[in-house]
Design a protein around this motif. Structure first.
Motif, PDB file in Angstrom:
ATOM      1  N   GLY A 181      -9.952  -7.269  10.997  1.00 31.98           N
ATOM      2  CA  GLY A 181      -9.694  -5.849  11.199  1.00 31.98           C
ATOM      3  C   GLY A 181     -10.853  -4.989  10.728  1.00 31.98           C
ATOM      4  N   LEU A 182     -11.471  -5.373   9.602  1.00 33.62           N
ATOM      5  CA  LEU A 182     -12.639  -4.631   9.120  1.00 33.62           C
ATOM      6  C   LEU A 182     -13.777  -4.711  10.130  1.00 33.62           C
ATOM      7  CD1 LEU A 182     -13.908  -3.073   6.702  1.00 33.62           C
ATOM      8  CD2 LEU A 182     -14.789  -5.281   5.914  1.00 33.62           C
TER       9      LEU A 182
ATOM     10  N   ALA B 183     -19.252  -0.839   8.287  1.00 37.76           N
ATOM     11  CA  ALA B 183     -18.919  -1.293   6.937  1.00 37.76           C
ATOM     12  C   ALA B 183     -19.039  -2.808   6.832  1.00 37.76           C
ATOM     13  CB  ALA B 183     -17.500  -0.850   6.574  1.00 37.76           C
ATOM     14  N   TYR B 184     -18.554  -3.506   7.844  1.00 42.17           N
ATOM     15  CA  TYR B 184     -18.663  -4.976   7.880  1.00 42.17           C
ATOM     16  C   TYR B 184     -20.126  -5.398   7.849  1.00 42.17           C
ATOM     17  CZ  TYR B 184     -17.588  -9.733   9.509  1.00 42.17           C
ATOM     18  OH  TYR B 184     -17.474 -11.100   9.635  1.00 42.17           O
TER      19      TYR B 184
ATOM     20  N   ALA C 287     -18.140   4.840   9.358  1.00 43.78           N
ATOM     21  CA  ALA C 287     -18.178   3.413   9.694  1.00 43.78           C
ATOM     22  C   ALA C 287     -17.234   3.037  10.821  1.00 43.78           C
ATOM     23  CB  ALA C 287     -17.834   2.597   8.451  1.00 43.78           C
ATOM     24  N   ALA C 288     -16.445   3.974  11.331  1.00 39.14           N
ATOM     25  CA  ALA C 288     -15.380   3.648  12.278  1.00 39.14           C
ATOM     26  C   ALA C 288     -15.922   3.275  13.658  1.00 39.14           C
ATOM     27  CB  ALA C 288     -14.425   4.826  12.413  1.00 39.14           C
TER      28      ALA C 288
ATOM     29  N   VAL D 227     -15.557   3.949   2.434  1.00 37.84           N
ATOM     30  CA  VAL D 227     -15.282   2.540   2.674  1.00 37.84           C
ATOM     31  C   VAL D 227     -16.382   1.699   2.051  1.00 37.84           C
ATOM     32  CG1 VAL D 227     -16.417   2.521   4.944  1.00 37.84           C
ATOM     33  CG2 VAL D 227     -14.664   0.830   4.418  1.00 37.84           C
ATOM     34  N   VAL D 228     -17.605   2.269   1.952  1.00 45.56           N
ATOM     35  CA  VAL D 228     -18.719   1.656   1.230  1.00 45.56           C
ATOM     36  C   VAL D 228     -19.336   2.743   0.355  1.00 45.56           C
ATOM     37  CG1 VAL D 228     -20.897   0.398   1.396  1.00 45.56           C
ATOM     38  CG2 VAL D 228     -19.165   0.093   3.168  1.00 45.56           C
ATOM     39  N   PRO D 229     -18.894   2.865  -0.896  1.00 47.21           N
ATOM     40  CA  PRO D 229     -19.489   3.870  -1.776  1.00 47.21           C
ATOM     41  C   PRO D 229     -20.968   3.541  -2.019  1.00 47.21           C
ATOM     42  CG  PRO D 229     -17.431   2.996  -2.670  1.00 47.21           C
ATOM     43  CD  PRO D 229     -17.824   2.106  -1.536  1.00 47.21           C
TER      44      PRO D 229
END
Length: 331
Positions: free
Chosen positions: A65-66, A73-74, A289-290, A279-281
């Protein structure tokens, strides 16, 4: 409706389901050396034999899902944590192989028992350190990871890793309280009390460390008006912790396990308060990132079909294999 937010909650749910469901059988692996050789270890293994493999479905759903919903983000998180991800996967492989072979190769059972313990410990430690590496921040330049190979190795990530190991040991020991009886259950209570104290102390240490780790994290928890929304989380967590310690010390069977799940739930809510909306600080929000909206809609249809099926067959498996575990199996 904001599809990106919906997908963030779907991924969070999948991660929580994995942490809880695979957490207790990893916890049993972590506690394996403390269990009596022979009957004690066999009964512990039998208690998770019907469900442990299906529990890892949630890891696939969370990781897949990520990749699908937040591809950027992945693409950033994996290069930042490659050694940890590789260690986790190897640990899960060793744990799975050992689980099967300890029954089929009794001549080498001590070796497979050690592999089961080692794989569980490495997987849990790697998961905790991956969480710590994410929370401490990932260096991103032009939408790509810009850090070094060992940025993930810090005192903070080690502390997070130990916290997850203790938490999984808590889940595993409270599961054994529920599923075993007699002297084995008494020993599980002894383990659960110590694991609970370690988990509470380490959760508190990580929470305090977060305040000094990042000024934005401190602002979320210590300044108005954010503090009014965040304050109920640690207060309820403390109430759950006290109730869990009391339940472990009484004759309750399932209550300690459910309270340990509640402790994890509010721990995860605390992480959500700390990180949101990143999602990634410290640089990538969920919207940065979507995936494109059409992709999110397409995948949402698939999840709407598959997730209820996963929940249904998981619930059915746990229902069929309810009850205590004796030397012969479930009864």
């Amino acid at each position: 409706m904001d599809l990106t937010v919906i997908w963030a909650f779907i991924i969070a749910f999948a991660v929580f389901a994995y942490v809880v469901m695979d957490g207790f059988d990893l916890g049993i692996g972590i506690l394996f050396p403390t269990l009596r050789v022979g009957q004690g270890r066999d009964r512990a293994m039998n208690s998770i034999a019907p469900v442990w493999d299906g529990n890892e479905t949630w890891l696939v759903l969370g990781g897949g899902g990520l990749f699908a919903a937040f591809p950027l983000a992945y693409a950033v998180v994996l290069p930042a944590t490659y050694p940890l991800i590789i260690a986790m996967l190897l640990g899960l492989v060793f744990r799975g192989v050992a689980f099967e072979y300890r029954w089929r190769d009794p001549a080498h059972r001590p070796f497979w028992d050690a592999a089961f313990f080692g794989g569980s410990l490495v997987a849990a430690m790697a998961q905790g350190m991956t969480l710590g590496a994410l929370l401490q921040g990932v260096e991103v330049v032009e939408r790509a990871y810009a850090g070094s190979w060992f940025d993930w190795l810090t005192p903070y990530t080690l502390l997070c890793g130990l916290g997850v190991v203790a938490g999984y040991a808590l889940l595993g020991s409270t599961w054994l309280i529920w599923k075993l009886d007699g002297g084995a259950q008494k020993h599980a209570r002894w383990l659960a009390l110590r694991a609970a104290i370690a988990t509470i102390v380490l959760m508190g240490a990580v929470s305090l460390y977060n305040i000094f780790l990042n000024a934005e994290y401190a602002e979320r928890w210590l300044t108005a008006p954010e503090i009014y929304f965040a304050a109920p989380v640690p207060i309820i967590t403390a109430i759950i912790a006290v109730s869990m310690l009391r339940a472990i010390g009484t004759d309750r069977n399932s209550k300690p396990f459910w309270l340990s799940i509640a402790l994890f739930l509010f721990g995860m809510l605390g992480l959500g308060v700390t990180m949101w909306p990143y999602v990634v600080p410290p640089g990538l929000t969920i919207w940065d990132a979507a995936a494109p909206e059409r992709s999110q809609i397409f995948m949402l249809v698939g999840v709407a079909i598959t997730m209820p099926l996963i929940i249904a067959y998981t619930a059915w498996a746990y229902w069929v294999f309810r009850g205590k575990v004796s030397d012969e199996g479930y009864h």
